[in-house]
Write an enzyme that holds these catalytic residues in place. Structure first.
Site, PDB file in Angstrom:
ATOM      1  N   HIS A 104       0.830  -1.212   0.000  1.00 28.83           N
ATOM      2  CA  HIS A 104       0.000   0.000   0.000  1.00 28.83           C
ATOM      3  C   HIS A 104       0.862   1.259   0.000  1.00 28.83           C
ATOM      4  O   HIS A 104       1.170   1.830   1.044  1.00 28.83           O
ATOM      5  CB  HIS A 104      -0.903  -0.033   1.243  1.00 28.83           C
ATOM      6  CG  HIS A 104      -2.042   0.924   1.186  1.00 28.83           C
ATOM      7  ND1 HIS A 104      -3.287   0.621   1.699  1.00 28.83           N
ATOM      8  CD2 HIS A 104      -2.136   2.180   0.697  1.00 28.83           C
ATOM      9  CE1 HIS A 104      -4.095   1.655   1.522  1.00 28.83           C
ATOM     10  NE2 HIS A 104      -3.407   2.621   0.925  1.00 28.83           N
ATOM     11  N   HIS A 138       1.371   5.127  -1.998  1.00 25.23           N
ATOM     12  CA  HIS A 138       0.884   6.130  -2.953  1.00 25.23           C
ATOM     13  C   HIS A 138       2.111   6.829  -3.542  1.00 25.23           C
ATOM     14  O   HIS A 138       2.839   7.510  -2.823  1.00 25.23           O
ATOM     15  CB  HIS A 138      -0.030   7.140  -2.263  1.00 25.23           C
ATOM     16  CG  HIS A 138      -1.298   6.523  -1.734  1.00 25.23           C
ATOM     17  ND1 HIS A 138      -2.423   6.346  -2.522  1.00 25.23           N
ATOM     18  CD2 HIS A 138      -1.613   6.007  -0.528  1.00 25.23           C
ATOM     19  CE1 HIS A 138      -3.380   5.765  -1.807  1.00 25.23           C
ATOM     20  NE2 HIS A 138      -2.914   5.545  -0.584  1.00 25.23           N
ATOM     21  N   LEU A 139       2.328   6.629  -4.843  1.00 26.90           N
ATOM     22  CA  LEU A 139       3.514   7.225  -5.481  1.00 26.90           C
ATOM     23  C   LEU A 139       3.195   8.511  -6.240  1.00 26.90           C
ATOM     24  O   LEU A 139       4.103   9.201  -6.687  1.00 26.90           O
ATOM     25  CB  LEU A 139       4.206   6.209  -6.388  1.00 26.90           C
ATOM     26  CG  LEU A 139       4.872   5.029  -5.666  1.00 26.90           C
ATOM     27  CD1 LEU A 139       5.542   4.085  -6.662  1.00 26.90           C
ATOM     28  CD2 LEU A 139       5.887   5.496  -4.625  1.00 26.90           C
ATOM     29  N   ARG A 140       1.910   8.814  -6.429  1.00 32.35           N
ATOM     30  CA  ARG A 140       1.451  10.129  -6.952  1.00 32.35           C
ATOM     31  C   ARG A 140       1.804  10.418  -8.403  1.00 32.35           C
ATOM     32  O   ARG A 140       1.485  11.512  -8.883  1.00 32.35           O
ATOM     33  CB  ARG A 140       1.970  11.284  -6.088  1.00 32.35           C
ATOM     34  CG  ARG A 140       1.637  11.184  -4.617  1.00 32.35           C
ATOM     35  CD  ARG A 140       0.142  11.210  -4.361  1.00 32.35           C
ATOM     36  NE  ARG A 140      -0.137  11.346  -2.927  1.00 32.35           N
ATOM     37  CZ  ARG A 140      -1.160  10.773  -2.321  1.00 32.35           C
ATOM     38  NH1 ARG A 140      -2.013  10.017  -3.003  1.00 32.35           N
ATOM     39  NH2 ARG A 140      -1.359  10.944  -1.035  1.00 32.35           N
ATOM     40  N   ASP A 153      -8.597   2.266  -3.496  1.00 28.27           N
ATOM     41  CA  ASP A 153      -8.165   2.897  -2.246  1.00 28.27           C
ATOM     42  C   ASP A 153      -8.208   4.420  -2.279  1.00 28.27           C
ATOM     43  O   ASP A 153      -7.866   5.049  -3.280  1.00 28.27           O
ATOM     44  CB  ASP A 153      -6.769   2.461  -1.834  1.00 28.27           C
ATOM     45  CG  ASP A 153      -6.399   3.112  -0.519  1.00 28.27           C
ATOM     46  OD1 ASP A 153      -7.069   2.824   0.476  1.00 28.27           O
ATOM     47  OD2 ASP A 153      -5.492   3.963  -0.510  1.00 28.27           O
ATOM     48  N   HIS A 166     -10.629  -0.552   0.777  1.00 28.60           N
ATOM     49  CA  HIS A 166     -10.587   0.557   1.743  1.00 28.60           C
ATOM     50  C   HIS A 166     -11.968   0.556   2.401  1.00 28.60           C
ATOM     51  O   HIS A 166     -12.946   1.009   1.798  1.00 28.60           O
ATOM     52  CB  HIS A 166     -10.296   1.860   0.990  1.00 28.60           C
ATOM     53  CG  HIS A 166     -10.500   3.111   1.772  1.00 28.60           C
ATOM     54  ND1 HIS A 166      -9.478   4.013   2.005  1.00 28.60           N
ATOM     55  CD2 HIS A 166     -11.607   3.635   2.364  1.00 28.60           C
ATOM     56  CE1 HIS A 166      -9.955   5.040   2.708  1.00 28.60           C
ATOM     57  NE2 HIS A 166     -11.242   4.834   2.932  1.00 28.60           N
ATOM     58  N   ASP A 198       0.666   2.644   3.707  1.00 30.02           N
ATOM     59  CA  ASP A 198      -0.232   3.725   3.260  1.00 30.02           C
ATOM     60  C   ASP A 198       0.557   5.033   3.136  1.00 30.02           C
ATOM     61  O   ASP A 198       0.043   6.125   3.439  1.00 30.02           O
ATOM     62  CB  ASP A 198      -1.433   3.902   4.192  1.00 30.02           C
ATOM     63  CG  ASP A 198      -2.573   4.685   3.536  1.00 30.02           C
ATOM     64  OD1 ASP A 198      -2.440   5.067   2.357  1.00 30.02           O
ATOM     65  OD2 ASP A 198      -3.589   4.923   4.211  1.00 30.02           O
ATOM     66  N   HIS A 225       1.952  14.424   0.685  1.00 29.11           N
ATOM     67  CA  HIS A 225       1.096  15.564   0.360  1.00 29.11           C
ATOM     68  C   HIS A 225       1.916  16.841   0.354  1.00 29.11           C
ATOM     69  O   HIS A 225       2.863  16.991   1.134  1.00 29.11           O
ATOM     70  CB  HIS A 225      -0.048  15.695   1.371  1.00 29.11           C
ATOM     71  CG  HIS A 225      -1.126  14.680   1.194  1.00 29.11           C
ATOM     72  ND1 HIS A 225      -1.904  14.609   0.057  1.00 29.11           N
ATOM     73  CD2 HIS A 225      -1.565  13.682   1.997  1.00 29.11           C
ATOM     74  CE1 HIS A 225      -2.777  13.615   0.181  1.00 29.11           C
ATOM     75  NE2 HIS A 225      -2.586  13.026   1.346  1.00 29.11           N
ATOM     76  N   PRO A 273      -5.937  13.935   3.980  1.00 27.48           N
ATOM     77  CA  PRO A 273      -5.509  12.888   4.896  1.00 27.48           C
ATOM     78  C   PRO A 273      -4.319  12.116   4.335  1.00 27.48           C
ATOM     79  O   PRO A 273      -4.243  11.900   3.124  1.00 27.48           O
ATOM     80  CB  PRO A 273      -6.738  11.977   4.974  1.00 27.48           C
ATOM     81  CG  PRO A 273      -7.401  12.137   3.642  1.00 27.48           C
ATOM     82  CD  PRO A 273      -7.113  13.548   3.176  1.00 27.48           C
TER      83      PRO A 273
HETATM   84  O1  DOR Z   1      -4.948   8.899   4.529  1.00 32.91           O
HETATM   85  C1  DOR Z   1      -5.137   8.469   3.401  1.00 32.91           C
HETATM   86  N1  DOR Z   1      -4.501   8.981   2.340  1.00 32.91           N
HETATM   87  N2  DOR Z   1      -6.015   7.468   3.222  1.00 32.91           N
HETATM   88  C2  DOR Z   1      -6.381   7.037   2.011  1.00 32.91           C
HETATM   89  O2  DOR Z   1      -7.181   6.144   1.910  1.00 32.91           O
HETATM   90  C3  DOR Z   1      -5.843   7.694   0.797  1.00 32.91           C
HETATM   91  C4  DOR Z   1      -4.564   8.349   1.066  1.00 32.91           C
HETATM   92  C5  DOR Z   1      -4.130   9.288  -0.002  1.00 32.91           C
HETATM   93  O3  DOR Z   1      -4.208   8.959  -1.188  1.00 32.91           O
HETATM   94  O4  DOR Z   1      -3.631  10.389   0.347  1.00 32.91           O
HETATM   95 ZN    ZN Z   2      -7.247   3.830   2.029  1.00 35.67          ZN
END
Ligand code: DOR
Ligand code: ZN
Length: 443
Positions: free
Chosen positions: A56, A58-60, A150, A177, A312, A316, A330
């Protein structure tokens, strides 16, 4: 050829040497002779484990390369001890078709620091309305085997059922999710005393638990494989324990477990106490819960109810985090701190030994995603995807020093135990003493 000197496989026994040849472990033994021209890696008595696998991340990329790219995220992963990561589909555009997942796959290969496996979206555009072309993504060069919306829940039960049926036929897994959206409208924090005190709309535990129960029943009904993302409540652990015990026959028939689950390091360590100063660095979805939830999650990870740890990792931008609580996005960084949080919450209190760490950070995630070359035993003939950990080291977290472009770590300034010293992908060093080294992978 490479020789790793003086390491302790699974942290057990006297130090040994490990000879690596053609990307595989060739020999493990005491005081091995140094082959001519061999690269020597001094292990200094470090713990040797199979390289970590993150289900899990997130590479954006594509879409938010101002916060993370596949290259920078790969570097963060290598520095965190990972040799494989699964890149979530909530990019812009969404990874809901063969073109995008192949693009992510290729970019990962080019970066060459970690095996980047794209996760495919379950529904078109993550809209939750129409199944994406799962077969096209599975059959693409990326060979997608994990599907997830997700960031959002696949909340329609009929779509979830169909997804489980399709992925069953594809030998794939749906990663859910779990968040019933009707129960979390406007939710900003765990529904409890802290949210009430701060005046934030609550995110109630049953919004997660009810979806987990529903989807376990559906998965067992159709015999499709379900993985639950970021389990965050004590009640979710109870539901999983019940579901996993309920149909041992069905699971055995399938040859593998139908239901699996992950927990994030931040839910093992942090609680909603941290929200008192409204610092959005602590805002994450699902939210930080209570001490008794964290305690139950640690126990569930120790006893196998929760199979593995996943980060996760959610980079950001400053403007999306350094703002008022309700406007902040988040998510928190996780790749470079995961091992240390597991040491702090699980190893130090005696809930897991190093074999247990290998299980929850490498072996189980590799099995869940169907990776044959990761999470393998430390033995001759196995792929040399490895991590060395200085178990006694302590270090201070500095988000600005991380390889990620974003710096949103909730652990800023904390002293954490356990440090990844070296990561090895197919016999090549990808990270050493805090520096990621670009290598080209011929896979
Ligand atoms: O905190 C989170 N950030 N929960 C998620 O399900 C998605 C993730 C995000 O993509 O930033
Ligand atoms: Zn999630």
């Amino acid at each position: 050829m490479t020789l790793i000197r003086n390491v302790r496989p699974y942290g057990e026994g006297a130090p040994v040497d490990v000879r690596i040849e053609d990307g595989r472990i060739a020999e493990i033994g005491h005081s091995l002779t140094v082959p001519e021209g061999a690269e020597i890696i001094e292990g200094n008595g470090d713990v040797l484990l199979p390289g970590f696998v993150d289900l899990h991340t997130h590479l954006r990329e594509p879409g938010r390369e101002d916060t993370e790219t596949i290259a920078t995220g790969s570097a963060a992963a290598a520095l965190g001890g990972y040799t494989a990561v699964f890149a979530m589909a909530n990019t812009d555009p969404v990874a809901d078709n063969a073109v995008i997942v192949e693009h992510v796959w290729r970019r990962g290969q080019e970066a060459g620091l970690v095996d980047v496996h794209p996760v495919g979206a379950v529904t078109v555009g993550l809209q939750g309305e129409k199944l994406a072309e799962l077969g096209g993504m599975a059959g693409s060069a990326a060979g997608v085997r994990v599907f997830s919306d997700d960031g959002l829940c696949v909340h329609d039960p009929l779509i979830m059922r169909r997804a489980l049926e399709y992925t069953k036929a594809l030998g794939a897994v749906v990663a859910q999710h779990a968040e019933e959206p009707r129960l979390t409208v406007g939710a900003q924090a765990h529904e409890g005393a802290m949210a009430a005190k701060l005046g934030l709309t609550g995110w109630p535990a049953p919004a997660e638990e009810s979806i987990i129960a529903r989807d376990c029943l559906l998965a067992q009904h159709v015999g499709g494989r379900l993985h639950i993302c970021h389990v965050s409540t004590a009640g979710s652990a109870d539901v999983l324990r019940w579901a996993k015990n309920r149909t041992p026959d069905l699971a055995a028939k399938a040859g593998e477990a139908i239901i699996s689950a992950e927990v994030c390091p931040h839910h093992l360590l942090l609680t909603d106490d941290r929200l008192a100063d409204y610092d959005p660095v602590n805002k994450v979805n699902p939210p930080l819960r209570t001490e008794s939830d964290a305690h139950a999650l640690r126990r569930a990870l120790a006893d196998g109810t929760i199979d593995c740890v996943a980060t996760d990792h959610a980079p950001h931008a400053v403007q999306d985090k350094d703002c008022e609580w309700s406007a902040a996005r988040p998510g928190m960084l996780g790749l470079q701190t995961a091992l240390s949080i597991v040491v702090e919450t699980m190893v130090r209190p005696g809930l897991l030994d190093w074999r247990g760490v290998a299980r929850v950070m490498s072996e189980r995630p590799a099995q869940i995603a169907g990776l044959a070359d990761h999470g393998r035993p430390l033995a001759a003939g196995k792929p040399a995807n490895l991590v060395l950990v200085d178990a006694d080291a302590e270090w201070t977290v500095r988000g600005a020093e991380f390889a990620s472009i974003a710096a949103n770590t909730p652990y800023e300034g904390m002293r954490l135990p356990g440090k990844v010293t070296t990561t090895i992908l197919r016999g090549r060093v990808t990270a050493k003493d805090g520096v990621a080294t670009e290598v080209k992978v011929s896979a």
